[in-house]
Each structure stands twice: as structure tokens, then as C-alpha cells.
Design an enzyme around this catalytic site. Structure first.
Site, PDB file in Angstrom:
ATOM      1  N   HIS A 139       7.655  -1.252   5.729  1.00  0.00           N
ATOM      2  CA  HIS A 139       7.495  -0.006   6.097  1.00  0.00           C
ATOM      3  C   HIS A 139       7.542   0.247   7.570  1.00  0.00           C
ATOM      4  CE1 HIS A 139       3.588  -0.251   7.557  1.00  0.00           C
ATOM      5  NE2 HIS A 139       2.950  -0.584   6.358  1.00  0.00           N
ATOM      6  N   CYS A 147       0.967  -5.120   4.378  1.00  0.00           N
ATOM      7  CA  CYS A 147       2.322  -4.788   4.126  1.00  0.00           C
ATOM      8  C   CYS A 147       3.089  -5.392   5.367  1.00  0.00           C
ATOM      9  CB  CYS A 147       2.365  -3.170   4.394  1.00  0.00           C
ATOM     10  SG  CYS A 147       1.682  -2.331   3.049  1.00  0.00           S
TER      11      CYS A 147
END
Length: 339
Positions: A139, A147
Site C-alpha cells: 500500500h 504490510c
């Protein structure tokens, strides 16, 4: 360590943002399209992605007019969390390592972290081992609780490349999330890690791509991945005993040559030096370019440059690189622009 409430909020943010403002439809930059053309690629050609934790880099490869995949661009990663090694449980802050398949339904244009796509962790092999976790994304922004954060500008390009490939008919693309570039030098330097057996298995997939310049066909059985097995892949069941199989003969020849060369280099390196100590990150890493900016500018100014309203996660930990990387990678071609 994030509180349970904070962690849940962060994970939820990966999934649903404040609305769809069309950011996922931004055309690819003219410069990037020109780079594709110069390399014999089009926006419609399929993609393949590799992620390297230690180097904090993400590579996007595209099929060119030869039918093989070539490197289009290397993006510097702004933040990842945890340590080198696989993710095994929800809340461990580990960014995952493994072979993942991203389909159109895993693309998220409404992420709180600008744009994102879900890696699909846990995959079948990870589920068979009881691994847990959810919403493990690539992201934007510069924050991570498991992430891979690429900055808003970086993820916009990556998302756009995937969007165009899907629109042209690619059904899915493979992501190899790896601890480091799996060279004999890196394997030798990390040979005392408890994860070495797993990394050797990941290196098989890395080698298959390096030797063939085609994303390998992936299956799983017992507790490992199998790459480019001849015949029907449905014979393989993650967590179950492996059936008898052979690697596609043409691929096996290429792999054997590469593996023999790497094994000779690995043996020379390990015989010449004692095992290195296993080093630990304070909490993940950051590309050397961003780390230099963080040191010079501070977290608030860097946030305004690369991440909008989203705070940089654990900037103190981001500055502590146990491997001592201080220079920009010569392979990193991602732009870092001050807005």
C-alpha cells in the site's frame, strides 16, 4: 508494540478508506510508458513482482516482445515491519515471505493508505501450517504493521501497472516476497538463521525465475513449495505428502546449471568465513534513500513528502538498520520527489 485497538484500526485502514475519488484510475506517467516502449513492453503486457525486505525494494517485471519477462522498474520501499523471516500469526507485525497470487478482487482502490492490493496471505501452504493473519497489503503511505508501504506515488504506479495488465486479460500476477536478493552471498551471510531451510525453498522459486525469466508454476505439498512440476498441479495438496514428480525437462536443465554455479560460490564463501551472527531489526526496515531523508528532515517533514496525513510508523526503529546499509541501491529506479 501497537495496542490491540491500534493494530485493529491499522489493519482495517488497509482495507477500507474514506471513499473512491478516482485515484485508482490515474493514467501511468508518460515517462514510465516511454520506459516500457524502450524495453519492448506495452501497458497491456502481464506483470510479475518481487519484494525484498533487507534491501527494502519492490521490483515490477513485465513480459516484453520476446515473450520473456524483463525488469521494468525497482521501487524503493518506505517501510516494512518485523524481522527477516515468515509471518506465522496475527499480530506478530511480521511482513510475510512466500509466493502469492494476486487476482483483481484483491485490488483495493479505497484503502486508507491511498491505494493497496492484498497479497492473499495466508496462502494454501501457510494455512496448512496453521499460520494466521489478514489484510497483508502492498500500500501507500510509510507505515506498516505487517504490510509493505511504498509511498503514495510509488503505489499509484504499481497499482496502475496491475490495473492495465488485468484490463488486457491477465487473470492474476505472482508476487515473490523474499527476505533478500537470494544470491550466494546473501545466503552465505544468513546461513546461521533458523529460517534457512525455508529460505532455501524460496530460493528455488527465485532461481526458476532467474533461469527462465518466466514466473514459475507453483504448487505446494508437505511443508514446502514446488516449482514448475511437470503434469497436473492438482496432484499437489499443501500439508499432504508430495507425489512423485519431475521438473519440466527444459526448465530442469537451466535450473541445474544455475544451482551448480550458486552452490560452488556458496561453498567458497562459507569455507572462507565463520557464520555471521543472526541480526535483528528493531522493527523492520526502510530503504536507504528514505532513511537518509528521515535523518535529515525528521518524521513530520518526511511524512508530508511521501505519506500525506498518515504518520510514519516507528521512525526511531526505521533509522536502526542492523545490516548497516548506508548507500542507495544502484538498482533502485523509483523516484522520490518532494511535493
Amino acid at each position: 508494540m501497537a495496542t490491540a485497538i491500534g493494530l485493529l484500526a491499522l489493519l482495517a485502514g488497509c482495507v477500507v478508506g474514506e471513499g473512491d475519488d478516482g485515484r485508482h484510475l490515474q493514467p501511468l506517467p508518460v515517462k514510465l510508458v516511454s520506459q516500457m516502449s524502450a524495453k519492448g513492453m506495452s501497458q497491456a503486457d502481464p506483470i510479475f513482482i518481487r519484494i525484498f525486505k533487507k534491501e527494502s525494494e519492490l521490483e515490477v517485471w513485465k513480459r516484453d516482445r520476446s515473450g520473456r519477462y524483463a525488469l521494468l522498474k525497482t521501487y524503493p520501499m518506505c517501510r516494512w515491519s518485523g524481522q527477516l523471516g515468515p509471518k506465522t500469526r496475527e499480530g506478530d507485525r511480521q511482513a510475510p515471505e512466500g509466493i502469492y497470487t494476486v487476482t483483481p478482487d484483491l485490488m483495493n482502490p479505497r484503502s486508507q493508505f491511498y491505494l493497496s492490493f492484498n497479497l492473499g496471505y495466508p496462502n494454501a501452504l501457510e494455512r496448512s501450517q496453521g499460520f494466521t493473519g489478514s489484510a497483508l497489503m502492498v500500500h501507500g503511505a510509510c507505515t506498516s504493521a505487517g504490510c509493505f508501504a511504498m509511498t503514495d506515488d510509488g503505489v499509484t504506479e504499481i497499482f496502475g501497472l496491475a490495473r492495465e495488465a488485468f484490463a488486457a486479460g491477465q487473470k492474476s500476477f505472482q508476487v515473490q516476497a523474499l527476505p533478500f536478493r537470494m544470491s550466494p552471498e546473501n545466503m552465505a551471510a544468513h546461513r546461521s538463521s533458523p529460517h534457512m531451510a525455508f529460505w532455501r525453498n524460496l530460493k528455488e522459486g527465485y532461481d526458476h525465475f532467474e533461469a527462465t525469466r518466466q514466473p514459475p508454476k507453483v504448487a505446494a505439498c508437505e511443508a514446502r513449495y514446488v516449482f514448475d512440476a511437470a503434469g497436473d498441479s492438482s496432484r499437489f495438496v499443501a500439508g499432504s505428502q508430495c507425489p512423485a514428480y519431475e521438473i519440466e525437462p527444459a526448465i530442469q536443465t537451466l535450473i541445474s546449471e544455475r544451482r551448480a554455479s550458486d552452490d560452488r560460490r556458496f561453498s567458497a564463501l562459507t569455507s572462507a568465513s565463520a557464520p555471521s551472527p543472526v541480526l535483528a531489526y528493531a522493527d523492520g526496515g526502510m530503504h536507504a534513500d528514505f532513511r537518509k531523508m528521515l535523518k535529515e528532515m525528521g518524521p513530520e517533514r518526511l511524512q508530508s513528502v511521501v505519506a500525506g496525513r498518515v504518520e510514519i510508523s516507528r521512525p526511531d526503529a526505521a533509522l536502526l538498520d542492523p545490516y548497516g546499509a548506508t548507500a542507495s541501491s544502484s538498482e533502485a529506479t523509483g523516484s522520490i520527489a518532494v511535493r
